[in-house]
Design a protein around this motif. Structure first.
Motif, mmCIF file in Angstrom:
data_model
loop_
_atom_site.group_PDB
_atom_site.id
_atom_site.type_symbol
_atom_site.label_atom_id
_atom_site.label_comp_id
_atom_site.label_asym_id
_atom_site.label_seq_id
_atom_site.Cartn_x
_atom_site.Cartn_y
_atom_site.Cartn_z
ATOM 1 N N TYR A 1 45.565 -19.702 -18.470
ATOM 2 C CA TYR A 1 44.823 -18.355 -18.933
ATOM 3 C C TYR A 1 43.598 -18.204 -17.692
ATOM 4 O O TYR A 1 43.487 -17.076 -17.257
ATOM 5 C CB TYR A 1 43.852 -18.777 -20.149
ATOM 6 N N TRP B 1 44.756 -12.902 -21.334
ATOM 7 C CA TRP B 1 45.472 -13.800 -22.369
ATOM 8 C C TRP B 1 46.831 -12.962 -22.659
ATOM 9 O O TRP B 1 46.728 -12.008 -23.425
ATOM 10 C CB TRP B 1 44.783 -13.993 -23.769
ATOM 11 N N TYR C 1 49.372 -13.867 -24.470
ATOM 12 C CA TYR C 1 50.354 -14.240 -25.498
ATOM 13 C C TYR C 1 50.055 -13.697 -26.948
ATOM 14 O O TYR C 1 50.682 -14.055 -27.924
ATOM 15 C CB TYR C 1 50.186 -15.972 -25.761
ATOM 16 N N PRO D 1 47.472 -13.676 -32.302
ATOM 17 C CA PRO D 1 47.686 -14.738 -33.199
ATOM 18 C C PRO D 1 47.600 -16.135 -32.225
ATOM 19 O O PRO D 1 47.134 -16.967 -32.667
ATOM 20 C CB PRO D 1 49.019 -14.703 -33.785
ATOM 21 N N ALA D 2 48.260 -16.038 -31.220
ATOM 22 C CA ALA D 2 48.327 -17.228 -30.284
ATOM 23 C C ALA D 2 46.922 -17.601 -29.924
ATOM 24 O O ALA D 2 46.249 -18.839 -29.878
ATOM 25 C CB ALA D 2 49.144 -17.307 -28.962
ATOM 26 N N CYS D 3 45.998 -16.465 -29.403
ATOM 27 C CA CYS D 3 44.609 -16.702 -29.043
ATOM 28 C C CYS D 3 43.909 -17.383 -30.027
ATOM 29 O O CYS D 3 43.089 -18.372 -29.942
ATOM 30 C CB CYS D 3 43.938 -15.411 -28.645
ATOM 31 N N LEU E 1 44.778 -19.068 -32.896
ATOM 32 C CA LEU E 1 45.290 -20.462 -33.143
ATOM 33 C C LEU E 1 44.569 -21.303 -32.291
ATOM 34 O O LEU E 1 44.187 -22.243 -32.667
ATOM 35 C CB LEU E 1 46.779 -20.480 -33.111
ATOM 36 N N VAL E 2 44.857 -21.059 -30.871
ATOM 37 C CA VAL E 2 44.339 -22.089 -29.699
ATOM 38 C C VAL E 2 42.962 -22.293 -29.665
ATOM 39 O O VAL E 2 42.320 -23.308 -29.423
ATOM 40 C CB VAL E 2 44.893 -21.759 -28.123
ATOM 41 N N VAL F 1 47.147 -24.693 -21.719
ATOM 42 C CA VAL F 1 47.150 -22.985 -21.947
ATOM 43 C C VAL F 1 45.911 -22.640 -21.177
ATOM 44 O O VAL F 1 45.937 -21.357 -20.665
ATOM 45 C CB VAL F 1 47.083 -23.080 -23.517
ATOM 46 N N THR G 1 45.606 -28.325 -25.992
ATOM 47 C CA THR G 1 45.370 -26.723 -25.738
ATOM 48 C C THR G 1 44.943 -26.794 -24.168
ATOM 49 O O THR G 1 44.811 -25.634 -23.662
ATOM 50 C CB THR G 1 43.899 -26.496 -26.571
ATOM 51 N N CYS H 1 40.155 -14.098 -24.262
ATOM 52 C CA CYS H 1 40.566 -15.198 -25.268
ATOM 53 C C CYS H 1 39.055 -15.973 -25.437
ATOM 54 O O CYS H 1 39.119 -16.560 -24.298
ATOM 55 C CB CYS H 1 41.670 -15.826 -25.274
#
Length: 330
Positions: A75, A82, A84, A87-89, A91-92, A71, A68, A164
């Motif tokens: 950021y 953020w 992306y 959902p991506a935030c 998840l990470v 990413v 991670t 995020c």
């Protein structure tokens, strides 16, 4: 880039955290992959045991946390924005938090396992099995995921400011969750590591089969591991504990956030150092894993090829050499 609600200078942590994450990722990724390969070869040679299962889970959590970091670097370089999507935030963010605290829990399990191997070598043999270790691993992943999920819901993403895993000022619910992580994710593990180290040290001191030099080496490494845990996770949890308790009590939360923003963010970044140090203390100190790693990688030069080791002696069984040392590190 300033936060709209608390007017925080969000870009003040960019340079330091970028360097910290870059160094950790650059050196942590190959060391974790090498360690995983060495343990895999050790398992193939018949050296599988409960410690192997626990350390594999520890390295897996470290590796997922490491993945991670690129990413988070992007950021930070984007000014804490953020791009992306939610959902991506989420998840990470979940992957990062779950693996931080899963790593802490596996460190505690490894310490407890080694304490049982040294202090109660015979009566703990029925508990220290691969099946029990695997069940403990599943329980750790499940409990950690549910605990982090309950604290990070409903979302870790701010759609207005594109933040995020950040919130200024934090909500009272999130502050209480972070106080709980300080108690369960740092203070309790510190007590477990301190207790197990003390019990192991006391047992070795009373054992006539352990030499003075060997005893000092084992106790010294235990102290280094405990101090390392406190140095890596201590600043973040202690500063965070003060931050979130004070936010629940103060009438000026933004003033409190401004005073602690940079210190807290740097302490937050230092927690990823455990992904770099875990392979050093838990894998490269294991002679069997190092031997299998050298044997399986022709590019690693060695003066002579040592005989292929058999399965490591089960901790607690009598051997001509020190059973305490083998139970702790092999």
């Amino acid at each position: 880039m300033f936060n709209a609600s608390c007017n925080l200078p969000l870009n003040t942590d960019t340079v330091c955290l970028t360097y910290i994450y870059s160094v950790i990722f650059t050196f942590g990724l190959p060391s974790n992959l090498l360690s995983l390969w060495g343990l895999y070869q050790l398992g193939r040679s018949g050296g599988a045991g409960c410690q192997l299962v626990l350390i594999l889970n520890l390295l897996l959590s470290d590796l997922l946390q490491l993945l991670t970091l690129p990413v988070w670097i992007l950021y930070l370089q984007g000014g804490h924005r953020w791009p992306y999507g939610r959902p991506a935030c989420e998840l990470v963010g979940y992957v990062f938090y779950v693996n931080v605290y899963a790593s802490v829990m596996f460190l505690c399990l490894i310490a407890l396992d080694r304490c049982l191997a040294i202090v109660y070598p015979l009566c703990s043999r029925g508990v220290r099995t691969v099946r029990v270790a695997a069940a403990a691993g599943v329980a750790v992943w499940t409990l950690t995921f549910l605990f982090c999920l309950s604290g990070l819901l409903p979302s870790v993403f701010d759609p207005e400011r594109l933040l995020c895993l950040e919130q200024y000022p934090v909500s009272p619910r999130y502050a209480k969750f972070k106080i709980a992580t300080t108690a369960l994710g740092f203070l309790l593990p510190c007590a477990i590591l301190g207790y197990t180290s003390a019990r192991i040290g006391l047992t070795l001191r009373r054992s006539p089969s352990v030499s003075h030099q060997e005893r000092n080496k084992i106790v010294g490494i235990l102290v280094v591991i405990t101090v390392n845990f406190m140095a890596v996770f201590g600043p973040y949890h202690l500063v965070g504990g003060y931050r979130f308790v004070s936010l629940l009590l103060t009438d000026e939360p933004c003033r409190q956030e401004r005073s602690l923003f940079l210190v807290y963010r740097l302490c937050y970044g230092l927690t990823s150092l455990n992904t770099l140090l875990d392979p050093l203390f838990y894998i490269f100190l294991c002679s069997y894993a190092r031997m299998e790693l050298r044997r399986s990688l022709p590019c690693v030069k060695r003066r002579r090829a040592p005989p292929r080791p058999g399965p490591p002696t089960e901790p607690g069984s009598p051997t001509p050499e020190s059973a305490s040392s083998k139970a702790l590190w092999e």
